[in-house]
Design a protein around this motif. Structure first.
Motif, PDB file in Angstrom:
ATOM      1  N   ALA A 267      76.022   5.637   8.895  1.00 24.62           N
ATOM      2  CA  ALA A 267      77.039   4.905   8.122  1.00 24.62           C
ATOM      3  C   ALA A 267      77.559   3.679   8.865  1.00 24.62           C
ATOM      4  N   ARG A 268      77.142   3.471  10.117  1.00 28.77           N
ATOM      5  CA  ARG A 268      77.597   2.293  10.872  1.00 28.77           C
ATOM      6  C   ARG A 268      77.036   1.019  10.232  1.00 28.77           C
TER       7      ARG A 268
ATOM      8  N   ARG B  89      70.461   0.494   4.933  1.00 24.88           N
ATOM      9  CA  ARG B  89      69.157   1.135   4.719  1.00 24.88           C
ATOM     10  C   ARG B  89      69.202   2.655   4.776  1.00 24.88           C
ATOM     11  N   LEU B  90      70.217   3.204   5.443  1.00 25.39           N
ATOM     12  CA  LEU B  90      70.178   4.651   5.691  1.00 25.39           C
ATOM     13  C   LEU B  90      71.209   5.468   4.930  1.00 25.39           C
TER      14      LEU B  90
ATOM     15  N   ILE C  86      69.833   7.605   2.303  1.00 26.03           N
ATOM     16  CA  ILE C  86      68.881   8.613   2.775  1.00 26.03           C
ATOM     17  C   ILE C  86      69.594   9.825   3.348  1.00 26.03           C
ATOM     18  N   THR C  87      70.658   9.585   4.082  1.00 26.29           N
ATOM     19  CA  THR C  87      71.334  10.711   4.727  1.00 26.29           C
ATOM     20  C   THR C  87      72.416  11.310   3.835  1.00 26.29           C
ATOM     21  N   ARG C  88      72.709  10.621   2.722  1.00 27.31           N
ATOM     22  CA  ARG C  88      73.752  11.137   1.828  1.00 27.31           C
ATOM     23  C   ARG C  88      73.168  12.162   0.860  1.00 27.31           C
ATOM     24  N   GLY C  89      73.890  13.240   0.683  1.00 30.50           N
ATOM     25  CA  GLY C  89      73.620  14.141  -0.425  1.00 30.50           C
ATOM     26  C   GLY C  89      72.326  14.906  -0.353  1.00 30.50           C
ATOM     27  N   TYR C  90      71.855  15.269   0.856  1.00 32.13           N
ATOM     28  CA  TYR C  90      70.701  16.152   0.848  1.00 32.13           C
ATOM     29  C   TYR C  90      71.078  17.578   1.242  1.00 32.13           C
ATOM     30  N   VAL C  91      72.328  17.897   0.896  1.00 26.81           N
ATOM     31  CA  VAL C  91      72.785  19.268   1.108  1.00 26.81           C
ATOM     32  C   VAL C  91      72.795  19.953  -0.251  1.00 26.81           C
ATOM     33  N   HIS C  92      71.825  20.792  -0.463  1.00 26.55           N
ATOM     34  CA  HIS C  92      71.681  21.377  -1.794  1.00 26.55           C
ATOM     35  C   HIS C  92      71.766  22.893  -1.752  1.00 26.55           C
ATOM     36  N   ILE C  93      72.231  23.435  -0.658  1.00 25.70           N
ATOM     37  CA  ILE C  93      72.179  24.899  -0.560  1.00 25.70           C
ATOM     38  C   ILE C  93      73.503  25.511  -1.006  1.00 25.70           C
ATOM     39  N   HIS C  94      73.449  26.806  -1.297  1.00 31.78           N
ATOM     40  CA  HIS C  94      74.629  27.536  -1.736  1.00 31.78           C
ATOM     41  C   HIS C  94      74.973  28.633  -0.732  1.00 31.78           C
ATOM     42  N   THR C  95      76.107  29.276  -0.984  1.00 35.00           N
ATOM     43  CA  THR C  95      76.488  30.412  -0.136  1.00 35.00           C
ATOM     44  C   THR C  95      75.628  31.620  -0.515  1.00 35.00           C
ATOM     45  N   PRO C  96      75.537  32.608   0.394  1.00 35.97           N
ATOM     46  CA  PRO C  96      74.794  33.829   0.037  1.00 35.97           C
ATOM     47  C   PRO C  96      75.372  34.473  -1.224  1.00 35.97           C
ATOM     48  N   GLY C  97      76.696  34.452  -1.359  1.00 32.96           N
ATOM     49  CA  GLY C  97      77.325  35.075  -2.528  1.00 32.96           C
ATOM     50  C   GLY C  97      76.912  34.407  -3.829  1.00 32.96           C
ATOM     51  N   ARG C  98      76.830  33.071  -3.800  1.00 28.04           N
ATOM     52  CA  ARG C  98      76.440  32.376  -5.041  1.00 28.04           C
ATOM     53  C   ARG C  98      74.984  32.665  -5.405  1.00 28.04           C
ATOM     54  N   TYR C  99      74.105  32.670  -4.397  1.00 30.48           N
ATOM     55  CA  TYR C  99      72.712  33.028  -4.680  1.00 30.48           C
ATOM     56  C   TYR C  99      72.641  34.447  -5.247  1.00 30.48           C
ATOM     57  N   LEU C 100      73.428  35.345  -4.650  1.00 31.69           N
ATOM     58  CA  LEU C 100      73.408  36.739  -5.105  1.00 31.69           C
ATOM     59  C   LEU C 100      73.794  36.823  -6.578  1.00 31.69           C
ATOM     60  N   GLU C 101      74.837  36.097  -6.957  1.00 33.22           N
ATOM     61  CA  GLU C 101      75.286  36.167  -8.353  1.00 33.22           C
ATOM     62  C   GLU C 101      74.271  35.525  -9.303  1.00 33.22           C
ATOM     63  N   GLN C 102      73.718  34.374  -8.885  1.00 28.02           N
ATOM     64  CA  GLN C 102      72.742  33.698  -9.757  1.00 28.02           C
ATOM     65  C   GLN C 102      71.530  34.589 -10.016  1.00 28.02           C
ATOM     66  N   LEU C 103      71.032  35.222  -8.959  1.00 24.30           N
ATOM     67  CA  LEU C 103      69.799  36.007  -9.093  1.00 24.30           C
ATOM     68  C   LEU C 103      70.063  37.360  -9.747  1.00 24.30           C
TER      69      LEU C 103
ATOM     70  N   GLU D 145      66.513   2.392  18.925  1.00 22.98           N
ATOM     71  CA  GLU D 145      67.948   2.049  18.936  1.00 22.98           C
ATOM     72  C   GLU D 145      68.766   3.121  18.230  1.00 22.98           C
ATOM     73  N   PHE D 146      68.267   3.554  17.075  1.00 23.87           N
ATOM     74  CA  PHE D 146      68.988   4.590  16.333  1.00 23.87           C
ATOM     75  C   PHE D 146      69.063   5.875  17.170  1.00 23.87           C
ATOM     76  N   LEU D 147      67.942   6.246  17.780  1.00 26.64           N
ATOM     77  CA  LEU D 147      67.908   7.491  18.556  1.00 26.64           C
ATOM     78  C   LEU D 147      68.824   7.406  19.766  1.00 26.64           C
ATOM     79  N   THR D 148      68.954   6.215  20.358  1.00 28.91           N
ATOM     80  CA  THR D 148      69.846   6.048  21.515  1.00 28.91           C
ATOM     81  C   THR D 148      71.295   6.282  21.109  1.00 28.91           C
TER      82      THR D 148
END
Ligand SMILES: C[S@@+](CC[C@H](N)C(=O)[O-])C[C@H]1O[C@@H](n2cnc3c(N)ncnc32)[C@H](O)[C@@H]1O
Length: 282
Positions: free
Chosen positions: A170-171, A177-178, A181-198, A246-249
């Motif tokens: 975000a700097r 450019r980035l 790419i780094t925004r919004g790739y969190v798509h997982i749920h809690t174990p409880g939510r998966y349990l209820e969905q399934l 540079e990014f890795l540094t």
């Protein structure tokens, strides 16, 4: 035992480096073994049909032959690099002649089981698929009665390894450019939510989470770890090796403060979420 082979339409992601990913194969494979240990007896125990969604370099895929030596296993992945490594991964030598292993280059989001499955499994992949929970009905419908869908996803997206990656991306130097790419790739749920969905889909569900404390050695080991996973989209977007350095540094300096080396090495806590859904017996 049929020879491992890759087939199917090409849909390359081009962002994976199997060699870098496999540097931590020992740490990364343990959650898969913990997942397998909780999978109940499969309906066709003597020759189960299994598909591994997002099989990567195939090193964890082939460990399923230890438990099901007569299985017919397909690994699916959309990275040409990963599948090339997978086809070079030697299957265990002592397999029954009825066993088979093949690999298919395709997008997991578009995959539908073409025949009833005993087990659909996925390790450390569904976090890359937005709305993967919307695919559950299709996969559960593709199971035999008493068949199982089992998956593990990383649950460490608020850990410093990720929050610092977002901070650097975000700097002003990088954000044009980035940031996307780094925004919004969190798509997982809690174990409880998966349990209820399934459960709603008619399954008996076992869901839980575990935080592994990996003990890493060497200089900048957390940076080295994420180079194999979370950093892949960033490094692909930057392309120019000088910019990548540079990014890795910048990022590496923050990681060193967040994960100092201690008497045992560098501790890298890593939360993971597990779910095992077994379809009702007809
Ligand atoms: C972290 S690796 C896990 C590999 C393997 N399951 C393991 O446990 O070692 C994630 C894998 O998911 C694959 N992947 C990500 N999104 C995908 C998609 N939409 N379709 C197919 N494969 C995908 C990547 O190419 C990569 O090989």
């Amino acid at each position: 035992m049929s020879k491992a082979q890759a087939t199917g339409p090409a849909k390359p992601s081009g962002t994976w480096d199997p060699h870098q990913y496999l540097r931590y194969a020992h740490n990364r494979s343990r959650p898969f073994q913990d997942l397998l240990a909780r999978i109940p007896r499969l309906p066709h125990h003597h020759q189960p049909r299994i598909t591994d969604l997002g099989c990567g370099p195939g090193n964890v895929t082939i460990t399923m032959f230890d438990r099901w030596p007569t299985a017919r296993i397909t690994g699916i992945d959309n990275s040409e690099e990963m599948l090339k490594a997978a086809t070079e991964t030697a299957p265990p030598p002592s397999l029954e002649s009825t066993a088979s292993l093949d690999f298919d280059l395709r997008d997991v989001a578009e995959w539908t089981p073409s025949e009833p499955h005993d087990l659909i499994v996925s390790n450390a992949t569904l976090q890359w698929l937005p709305h993967h929970d919307q695919l559950f009905p299709r996969w559960i419908n593709g199971l035999h009665p008493a068949g199982t869908l089992a998956f593990q996803v990383p649950g460490n997206f608020t850990a410093p390894s990720h929050s610092l990656l977002h901070e650097v991306a975000a700097r002003p130097r990088w954000r044009h450019r980035l940031a996307d790419i780094t925004r919004g790739y969190v798509h997982i749920h809690t174990p409880g939510r998966y349990l209820e969905q399934l459960t709603t889909l008619g399954c008996t569900v076992d869901a839980w989470e575990t935080t592994y404390v990996h003990v890493l050695q060497g200089d900048d080991p957390v940076l080295d770890w994420v180079k194999g996973t979370a950093l892949r989209p960033v490094l692909s977007a930057l392309e120019d090796p000088r910019e990548q350095d540079e990014f890795l540094t910048e990022y590496g300096a923050l990681l060193r403060d967040a994960y100092p080396r201690g008497p045992a090495g560098t501790l890298f806590p890593f939360r993971r979420v597990f779910a095992i859904a077994t379809r009702a017996n007809a």
